[in-house]
Design a protein around this motif. Structure first.
Motif, PDB file in Angstrom:
ATOM      1  N   HIS A  30       0.859  -1.181   0.000  1.00  0.00           N
ATOM      2  CA  HIS A  30       0.000   0.000   0.000  1.00  0.00           C
ATOM      3  C   HIS A  30       0.898   1.236   0.000  1.00  0.00           C
ATOM      4  CE1 HIS A  30      -4.073  -1.681   0.937  1.00  0.00           C
ATOM      5  NE2 HIS A  30      -3.316  -2.724   1.186  1.00  0.00           N
ATOM      6  N   VAL A  31       0.712   2.105  -0.960  1.00  0.00           N
ATOM      7  CA  VAL A  31       1.535   3.305  -1.069  1.00  0.00           C
ATOM      8  C   VAL A  31       1.284   4.249   0.102  1.00  0.00           C
ATOM      9  CG1 VAL A  31       2.034   5.336  -2.485  1.00  0.00           C
ATOM     10  CG2 VAL A  31       1.668   3.115  -3.584  1.00  0.00           C
ATOM     11  N   ASP A  32       0.039   4.407   0.479  1.00  0.00           N
ATOM     12  CA  ASP A  32      -0.322   5.386   1.507  1.00  0.00           C
ATOM     13  C   ASP A  32      -0.418   4.812   2.919  1.00  0.00           C
ATOM     14  OD1 ASP A  32      -0.574   7.487  -0.416  1.00  0.00           O
ATOM     15  OD2 ASP A  32      -2.440   6.541  -1.059  1.00  0.00           O
ATOM     16  N   TYR A  33      -0.244   3.516   3.068  1.00  0.00           N
ATOM     17  CA  TYR A  33      -0.343   2.866   4.378  1.00  0.00           C
ATOM     18  C   TYR A  33       0.824   1.890   4.539  1.00  0.00           C
ATOM     19  CZ  TYR A  33      -5.037   4.761   4.085  1.00  0.00           C
ATOM     20  OH  TYR A  33      -6.108   5.601   3.948  1.00  0.00           O
ATOM     21  N   ALA A  34       1.980   2.432   4.875  1.00  0.00           N
ATOM     22  CA  ALA A  34       3.212   1.643   4.951  1.00  0.00           C
ATOM     23  C   ALA A  34       3.119   0.512   5.979  1.00  0.00           C
ATOM     24  CB  ALA A  34       4.392   2.550   5.275  1.00  0.00           C
ATOM     25  N   GLN A  35       2.265   0.638   6.980  1.00  0.00           N
ATOM     26  CA  GLN A  35       2.162  -0.377   8.020  1.00  0.00           C
ATOM     27  C   GLN A  35       1.445  -1.642   7.554  1.00  0.00           C
ATOM     28  OE1 GLN A  35       0.361   2.377   7.820  1.00  0.00           O
ATOM     29  NE2 GLN A  35      -1.709   2.019   8.537  1.00  0.00           N
ATOM     30  N   VAL A  36       0.736  -1.571   6.433  1.00  0.00           N
ATOM     31  CA  VAL A  36       0.014  -2.740   5.925  1.00  0.00           C
ATOM     32  C   VAL A  36       1.027  -3.697   5.292  1.00  0.00           C
ATOM     33  CG1 VAL A  36      -1.745  -3.519   4.280  1.00  0.00           C
ATOM     34  CG2 VAL A  36      -2.076  -1.381   5.544  1.00  0.00           C
ATOM     35  N   PRO A  37       0.954  -4.998   5.637  1.00  0.00           N
ATOM     36  CA  PRO A  37       1.929  -5.946   5.100  1.00  0.00           C
ATOM     37  C   PRO A  37       1.778  -6.167   3.595  1.00  0.00           C
ATOM     38  CG  PRO A  37       0.395  -7.031   6.628  1.00  0.00           C
ATOM     39  CD  PRO A  37       0.022  -5.589   6.581  1.00  0.00           C
ATOM     40  N   LEU A  38       2.800  -6.771   3.002  1.00  0.00           N
ATOM     41  CA  LEU A  38       2.764  -7.132   1.582  1.00  0.00           C
ATOM     42  C   LEU A  38       1.588  -8.057   1.325  1.00  0.00           C
ATOM     43  CD1 LEU A  38       6.546  -7.877   0.950  1.00  0.00           C
ATOM     44  CD2 LEU A  38       5.268  -5.833   0.295  1.00  0.00           C
ATOM     45  N   GLN A  39       1.029  -7.946   0.111  1.00  0.00           N
ATOM     46  CA  GLN A  39      -0.153  -8.731  -0.223  1.00  0.00           C
ATOM     47  C   GLN A  39      -0.092  -9.235  -1.652  1.00  0.00           C
ATOM     48  OE1 GLN A  39      -3.407  -6.006   0.493  1.00  0.00           O
ATOM     49  NE2 GLN A  39      -3.503  -6.541   2.659  1.00  0.00           N
ATOM     50  N   ILE A  40      -1.021 -10.149  -1.953  1.00  0.00           N
ATOM     51  CA  ILE A  40      -1.291 -10.585  -3.311  1.00  0.00           C
ATOM     52  C   ILE A  40      -2.682 -10.068  -3.676  1.00  0.00           C
ATOM     53  CG2 ILE A  40       0.207 -12.628  -3.183  1.00  0.00           C
ATOM     54  CD1 ILE A  40      -2.369 -14.306  -2.746  1.00  0.00           C
ATOM     55  N   PRO A  41      -2.978  -9.904  -4.976  1.00  0.00           N
ATOM     56  CA  PRO A  41      -4.312  -9.427  -5.359  1.00  0.00           C
ATOM     57  C   PRO A  41      -5.405 -10.418  -4.958  1.00  0.00           C
ATOM     58  CG  PRO A  41      -2.776  -9.288  -7.200  1.00  0.00           C
ATOM     59  CD  PRO A  41      -2.092 -10.068  -6.125  1.00  0.00           C
ATOM     60  N   GLY A  42      -6.580  -9.872  -4.694  1.00  0.00           N
ATOM     61  CA  GLY A  42      -7.724 -10.713  -4.373  1.00  0.00           C
ATOM     62  C   GLY A  42      -8.859  -9.886  -3.810  1.00  0.00           C
ATOM     63  N   GLY A  43      -9.976 -10.547  -3.587  1.00  0.00           N
ATOM     64  CA  GLY A  43     -11.122  -9.837  -3.041  1.00  0.00           C
ATOM     65  C   GLY A  43     -12.374 -10.685  -3.062  1.00  0.00           C
ATOM     66  N   GLY A  44     -13.511 -10.020  -2.980  1.00  0.00           N
ATOM     67  CA  GLY A  44     -14.790 -10.700  -2.838  1.00  0.00           C
ATOM     68  C   GLY A  44     -15.386 -11.207  -4.134  1.00  0.00           C
ATOM     69  N   VAL A  45     -16.257 -12.185  -3.988  1.00  0.00           N
ATOM     70  CA  VAL A  45     -17.017 -12.756  -5.102  1.00  0.00           C
ATOM     71  C   VAL A  45     -18.422 -12.171  -5.025  1.00  0.00           C
ATOM     72  CG1 VAL A  45     -17.907 -14.887  -6.143  1.00  0.00           C
ATOM     73  CG2 VAL A  45     -15.661 -14.888  -5.005  1.00  0.00           C
TER      74      VAL A  45
END
Length: 153
Positions: A30-45
């Motif tokens: 997250h560019v604006d939230y440095a505290q958020v860990p690294l992630q892979i794309p995904g989301g809801g169905v």
């Protein structure tokens, strides 16, 4: 007890590095939230949406990548919250991006989700056995599920 189950998808996207011919994993921060860990794309169905359609939609909304071929489904994990009686069932897939995909880019998330408008910075990473991610996706980041990422050079 009645539990509500929400279906979700997660994308392990790999590509062969042009110079080394070794596979790398697409990650974002997250560019604006440095505290958020690294992630892979995904989301809801969405209601009535297939897992594969949701997977491609989420990848496009979150990264701008289109029409990546699915190599295989890796599995699914349930995460339960006893206080709210909700369960998220996340289905993880392995996809492959073409070798010429950019090395790094920023993308502003679009769509109707809660992450709409957020900025994600994407990059490719060759994980070691010690590297891990947070959440359920860590269960699939290993040589058994993703041998492509752990092949010897």
């Amino acid at each position: 007890m009645n539990y509500r189950v929400s279906e979700r998808v997660g994308a392990f996207i790999i590509r062969k590095n042009d110079s080394s011919s070794l596979y790398e994993l697409l990650l974002f921060k997250h560019v604006d939230y440095a505290q958020v860990p690294l992630q892979i794309p995904g989301g809801g169905v969405d209601p009535g949406e297939s897992l594969e359609a949701a997977l491609h939609r989420e990848i496009y909304e979150e990264s701008g990548l289109l029409n990546l071929p699915i190599i295989r489904k890796l599995g699914a994990l349930d995460r339960c919250w006893l206080d709210t009686k909700n369960t998220a069932r996340r289905h993880y897939f392995l996809l492959e991006a073409p070798p010429g995909t950019r090395d790094r880019w920023e993308h502003i998330v679009h769509g109707a989700g809660a992450d709409s408008g957020l900025r994600f910075a994407y990059f490719w990473h060759r994980p070691t056995r010690e590297f891990t991610l947070t959440g359920g996706c860590a269960s699939f980041l290993n040589p058994f599920h993703l041998p492509e990422l752990y092949e010897a050079p």
